[in-house]
Design a protein around this motif. Structure first.
Motif, mmCIF file in Angstrom:
data_model
loop_
_atom_site.group_PDB
_atom_site.id
_atom_site.type_symbol
_atom_site.label_atom_id
_atom_site.label_comp_id
_atom_site.label_asym_id
_atom_site.label_seq_id
_atom_site.Cartn_x
_atom_site.Cartn_y
_atom_site.Cartn_z
ATOM 1 N N LEU A 178 0.823 -1.216 0.000
ATOM 2 C CA LEU A 178 0.000 0.000 0.000
ATOM 3 C C LEU A 178 0.857 1.266 0.000
ATOM 4 O O LEU A 178 0.445 2.291 -0.531
ATOM 5 C CB LEU A 178 -0.947 0.007 1.197
ATOM 6 N N ASP A 179 2.056 1.169 0.601
ATOM 7 C CA ASP A 179 2.981 2.311 0.618
ATOM 8 C C ASP A 179 3.769 2.445 -0.683
ATOM 9 O O ASP A 179 4.582 3.352 -0.814
ATOM 10 C CB ASP A 179 3.957 2.195 1.796
ATOM 11 N N GLY A 180 3.555 1.518 -1.628
ATOM 12 C CA GLY A 180 4.184 1.628 -2.937
ATOM 13 C C GLY A 180 5.472 0.837 -3.113
ATOM 14 O O GLY A 180 6.157 0.999 -4.117
ATOM 15 N N ALA A 181 5.820 -0.028 -2.171
ATOM 16 C CA ALA A 181 7.043 -0.828 -2.317
ATOM 17 C C ALA A 181 6.926 -1.736 -3.540
ATOM 18 O O ALA A 181 5.841 -2.231 -3.850
ATOM 19 C CB ALA A 181 7.264 -1.682 -1.063
ATOM 20 N N PRO A 182 8.039 -1.951 -4.247
ATOM 21 C CA PRO A 182 8.010 -2.874 -5.393
ATOM 22 C C PRO A 182 7.638 -4.286 -4.918
ATOM 23 O O PRO A 182 8.037 -4.711 -3.829
ATOM 24 C CB PRO A 182 9.447 -2.853 -5.917
ATOM 25 N N HIS A 183 6.882 -4.997 -5.743
ATOM 26 C CA HIS A 183 6.463 -6.347 -5.376
ATOM 27 C C HIS A 183 7.655 -7.237 -5.045
ATOM 28 O O HIS A 183 7.593 -8.030 -4.100
ATOM 29 C CB HIS A 183 5.601 -6.970 -6.476
ATOM 30 N N GLY A 184 8.734 -7.107 -5.804
ATOM 31 C CA GLY A 184 9.922 -7.933 -5.564
ATOM 32 C C GLY A 184 10.471 -7.750 -4.158
ATOM 33 O O GLY A 184 10.875 -8.725 -3.501
ATOM 34 N N SER A 185 10.470 -6.525 -3.664
ATOM 35 C CA SER A 185 10.939 -6.257 -2.297
ATOM 36 C C SER A 185 10.014 -6.907 -1.270
ATOM 37 O O SER A 185 10.472 -7.454 -0.264
ATOM 38 C CB SER A 185 10.985 -4.752 -2.026
ATOM 39 N N VAL A 186 8.727 -6.841 -1.530
ATOM 40 C CA VAL A 186 7.756 -7.436 -0.614
ATOM 41 C C VAL A 186 7.900 -8.960 -0.623
ATOM 42 O O VAL A 186 7.891 -9.601 0.430
ATOM 43 C CB VAL A 186 6.312 -7.016 -0.978
#
Length: 184
Positions: A152-160
């Motif tokens: 929701l804060d905009g982090a890249p999916h790969g980082s998540v």
């Protein structure tokens, strides 16, 4: 003591179940009496037996109202440590387009992000309306919440995904299990 819960009208049928089967199952399992107002989605939850089980009943009703299947919602009774929690996606959105985009990011392509959050945390996860719902143990819900907030804060999916993988490995090690990455 009676507690009142309101659920969306389109989830009343799921709460009641075919021929009232789900409603009776909740009443029996949680030792409560449920009075459902089909007109406005109001549900009165009255404890009739074990007060500890009865305390979980409003969350079971809320979980079904937020899109969980009855079996997942009833898993809240499995042990004292299972929790139901939601994140209001709308609060993180600036407008309707942003809300749709954020929901889409949480769901992921073909539902893959939601599935990965579920697989790597062990929590049951549902995105319904403008909420992200989680059912699981405290650590499972905590990691799922963190992953959702990152998205929701905009982090890249790969980082998540890396965060989820790291937390999953930590949990396996904590449980004394080995982790072997699959290489196909």
């Amino acid at each position: 003591m009676t507690q009142h819960v309101k659920i969306p009208q389109d989830r009343i049928g799921v709460l009641i179940g075919e021929g009232g089967e789900t409603l009776r199952r909740i009443e029996r399992s949680a030792e409560v009496s449920l009075d459902v107002n089909s007109d406005d989605g109001a549900v009165a939850v009255e404890k009739t037996g074990d007060p500890i089980l009865g305390m979980k009943a409003p969350d079971i009703v809320r979980a079904i109202g937020r899109g969980f299947k009855p079996d997942a919602a009833l898993s809240l009774l499995d042990d004292d440590m299972r929790l139901f929690e939601t994140i209001d996606i709308e609060r993180a959105a600036r407008n309707d387009n942003d809300l749709r985009r954020k929901k889409g990011r949480l769901i992921g392509e073909n539902g893959r992000t939601r599935e990965l959050i579920e697989e790597l945390t062990g929590a049951d996860v549902v995105i319904y309306g403008s909420t992200f719902g989680m059912i699981g143990g405290p650590n499972e819900v905590d990691v799922a919440r963190s992953a959702a907030e990152m998205i929701l804060d905009g982090a890249p999916h790969g980082s998540v995904y890396s965060f989820l993988e790291r937390k999953h490995v930590e949990e396996l090690k904590h449980q004394g299990m080995e982790y072997h990455e699959f290489s196909g």
